[in-house]
Design an enzyme around this catalytic site. Structure first.
Site, PDB file in Angstrom:
ATOM      1  CE  LYS A 275     -15.584 -50.663 -96.174  1.00 45.05           C
ATOM      2  NZ  LYS A 275     -16.693 -51.360 -96.515  1.00 45.05           N
ATOM      3  NE  ARG A 349     -18.577 -53.364-107.010  1.00 44.10           N
ATOM      4  CZ  ARG A 349     -19.895 -53.626-106.608  1.00 44.10           C
ATOM      5  NH1 ARG A 349     -20.909 -53.523-107.471  1.00 44.10           N
ATOM      6  NH2 ARG A 349     -19.822 -54.269-105.493  1.00 44.10           N
TER       7      ARG A 349
HETATM    8  N1  BES Z   1     -13.873 -54.198 -99.046  1.00 46.63           N
HETATM    9  C1  BES Z   1     -15.499 -53.943 -99.066  1.00 46.63           C
HETATM   10  C2  BES Z   1     -16.056 -55.620 -99.014  1.00 46.63           C
HETATM   11  C3  BES Z   1     -15.677 -56.020 -97.504  1.00 46.63           C
HETATM   12  C4  BES Z   1     -16.723 -56.344 -96.392  1.00 46.63           C
HETATM   13  C5  BES Z   1     -14.412 -56.941 -97.360  1.00 46.63           C
HETATM   14  C6  BES Z   1     -16.432 -56.858 -95.366  1.00 46.63           C
HETATM   15  C7  BES Z   1     -14.372 -57.926 -96.147  1.00 46.63           C
HETATM   16  C8  BES Z   1     -15.382 -57.601 -95.225  1.00 46.63           C
HETATM   17  C9  BES Z   1     -16.070 -53.529-100.354  1.00 46.63           C
HETATM   18  O1  BES Z   1     -14.915 -52.541-101.021  1.00 46.63           O
HETATM   19  C10 BES Z   1     -17.055 -52.880 -99.823  1.00 46.63           C
HETATM   20  O2  BES Z   1     -17.157 -52.060 -99.328  1.00 46.63           O
HETATM   21  N2  BES Z   1     -18.353 -53.273-100.777  1.00 46.63           N
HETATM   22  C11 BES Z   1     -19.605 -52.797-100.551  1.00 46.63           C
HETATM   23  C12 BES Z   1     -20.288 -52.875-101.849  1.00 46.63           C
HETATM   24  C13 BES Z   1     -21.640 -52.290-101.778  1.00 46.63           C
HETATM   25  C14 BES Z   1     -21.347 -50.565-101.445  1.00 46.63           C
HETATM   26  C15 BES Z   1     -22.368 -52.429-103.013  1.00 46.63           C
HETATM   27  C16 BES Z   1     -20.306 -53.788 -99.318  1.00 46.63           C
HETATM   28  O3  BES Z   1     -20.262 -55.153 -99.447  1.00 46.63           O
HETATM   29  O4  BES Z   1     -21.232 -53.176 -98.594  1.00 46.63           O
HETATM   30 ZN    ZN Z   2     -15.484 -50.559-100.070  1.00 36.58          ZN
END
Ligand code: BES
Ligand code: ZN
Ligand code: ZN
Length: 499
Positions: A275, A349
């Site tokens: 991230k 997931r």
């Molecule tokens: N923990 C994150 C989702 C999230 C984003 C929670 C903002 C709280 C605030 C999750 O694990 C994630 O990173 N999801 C990705 C999925 C993508 C790679 C398909 C996302 O939402 O960007």
């Molecule tokens: Zn994530």
């Protein structure tokens, strides 16, 4: 801070009056028989543009024969539309005013309102629970105590004719609030303190309430074949844990328990699909789903709910290291299905895949709800105002939406369908963990979860990424962890398993 019910007024005492949008229903007539004084009150309200609009608050000092009376006027808008949660909000909105008054102890004397659907008793109970919920703050790591500079409000006493009755009735409200506070405590803990092991020990502490807690270490999870969950935790020095909690409040029931499953990622760096550093600190709240499950389990145990509920939490830390999972790794889940991990940041997931499957295998549940801060896409769709609801059951969806309306924890249902599911098909494994194309990121994430739900199980998934942590103060919480969903699910259990 404590909330108490007493039949003597502790000074200073504040009268609370509710005023509707037409400024009718003004019970403040009782404040004084002196016409001059009534006129002064109206003037001072008008001067501050107080017109009874929903949620407006105005503090007035009334001097009558050298006797000073303190009062708060609270606007309730259209009283025919008002619901119980509104009175909770009024309590929550008033609390910062009370906190600023620099008293250690105060009492409140609440005037009744005509034409609302709520009894005066319930009105006071909701008002009191709103005050209590809003009083929460997380100060564990502040060495300098607020009480060094300020007088801190320690107790709010509600002036009522029959305190014992109120104390008893408030126990249920208090139980739910304690569940909310437990979830908020966990959300605020920094990730160097809260990891899968310490989360498991925090869960273990609930056993003194009569909950049965079990913790699976990595070796045990491996023996169950939980390759999807274990793959995510591989890069961390803090080993993963699977936590189960059992509440058996209805031992004579032959039906399987309700299953609650939570995502407990104690920190989500994204892994090798790293991230951006800006905003990464927020990912300490990626265990929000597990906090919700723990909060609900604590609440139902405290109020000795006559229900059977199991909680399953998959807890991992998603880190980068030479042991970490690589994009393109293929893992095998407990269900036997294989997954190509194309993005290590779509880890929630993977954790849930095994936690959901374990919940069904171990407890034979026929109804299962999972909670996860799963996708950023849900924030794009709904902002910070609604959680996303995904489900294979209209009945379960309707029941959850109903509880959401009652508690004002709003949820919005999204579609599921074959066309979304197909986007997860993969050439070299049973599925991939991201679609790569096609949009609808929150739906395809839910679709992925559904691949781990057995056909005969009623299932719902709440994506709480947008509502679990807020940078803005809310009616019932200061900025930070909200513990969204604890009150909703507690209400759902009450309605569907206890009536
Ligand atoms: N923990 C994150 C989702 C999230 C984003 C929670 C903002 C709280 C605030 C999750 O694990 C994630 O990173 N999801 C990705 C999925 C993508 C790679 C398909 C996302 O939402 O960007
Ligand atoms: Zn994530
Ligand atoms: Zn995550």
């Amino acid at each position: 801070m404590i909330v108490n019910f007493i039949n003597k007024k502790v000074l200073p005492n504040f009268k609370i009056f509710f005023i509707n949008k037409d400024k009718k229903n003004l019970k403040y007539h009782s404040i004084s028989s002196n016409l001059e004084i009534k006129k002064n009150i109206l003037n001072s309200l008008a001067k501050r543009n107080f017109n009874g609009k929903l949620g407006q608050i105005c503090h007035v000092e009334i001097i009558d024969n050298k006797d000073t009376q303190n009062a708060f006027f609270i606007g309730i808008g259209d009283e025919s539309k008002i619901q119980s949660f509104n009175f909770q909000y009024f309590g929550g909105l008033l609390f910062p005013y009370l906190e600023n008054l620099q008293f250690e102890k105060i009492s409140l004397d609440i005037e009744s309102v005509k034409k609302v659907k709520l009894s005066h008793e319930n009105l006071i109970l909701h008002f009191a629970s709103g005050i209590y919920l809003k009083s929460y703050s997380f100060k564990k790591y502040k060495k300098k105590k607020e009480s060094d500079d300020n007088k801190v409000l320690k107790s709010i006493n509600f002036f009522v004719p029959n305190p014992n009755k109120f104390k008893k009735l408030f126990l249920n409200h208090e139980a739910v609030s304690e569940g909310v506070f437990f979830a908020r405590d966990l959300l605020h803990e920094p990730p160097n303190v809260l990891n899968p092991i310490t989360l498991a020990s925090r869960a273990k502490e609930l056993s003194k309430l009569g909950l049965k807690i079990n913790i699976l270490d990595e070796k045990r999870m491996k023996s169950h074949g939980m390759g999807a969950l274990l793959g995510v935790g591989m890069g961390s020095a803090n080993p993963s844990r699977l936590i189960t909690l059992e509440w058996n409040g209805n031992p004579s029931s032959k039906s399987p328990p309700l299953g609650l499953v939570g995502k407990g990622v104690t920190f989500d760096t994204g892994g090798y699909s790293l991230k951006p550093s800006q905003g990464m600190e927020e990912m300490k709240m990626d265990m929000g789903g597990s906090a919700l499950v723990l909060g609900v389990m604590k609440s139902i145990a405290l109020r000795k709910s006559k229900s059977n509920v199991v909680g399953v939490i998959g807890s991992v830390e998603n880190m980068v290291s030479s042991n970490a999972q690589r994009p393109s790794d293929i893992v095998k889940s407990m269900s036997g299905q294989t997954i190509e991990v194309l993005n290590t940041d779509a880890e929630g997931r993977l954790v849930l895949a095994d936690a959901l499957w374990y919940c069904q295998e171990k407890y034979n549940v026929k109804k299962m709800i999972n909670f996860a801060t799963l996708t950023g896409a849900i924030i794009v769709a709904l902002g910070n105002f609604y959680a996303g609801l995904f489900s294979n059951s209209d009945k379960l969806s309707d029941d959850l939406i109903k509880s959401g309306r009652k508690t004002d924890e709003k949820i919005w249902r999204f579609p599921l369908g074959k066309e979304y599911d197909e986007l997860l098909n993969c050439d070299i494994a049973d599925m991939k963990n991201i679609t790569g194309t096609g949009g609808a990121g929150s739906i395809t994430a839910a679709q992925f979860l559904q691949r781990f739900v057995k056909k005969d199980v009623e299932w719902a998934h709440l994506d709480i990424a947008g509502v679990t942590w807020l940078d803005k103060e809310q009616p019932l919480s200061k900025k930070g962890g909200t513990a969204f969903g604890v009150r909703l699910i507690d209400n759902y259990i009450y309605n569907n398993y206890e009536k």
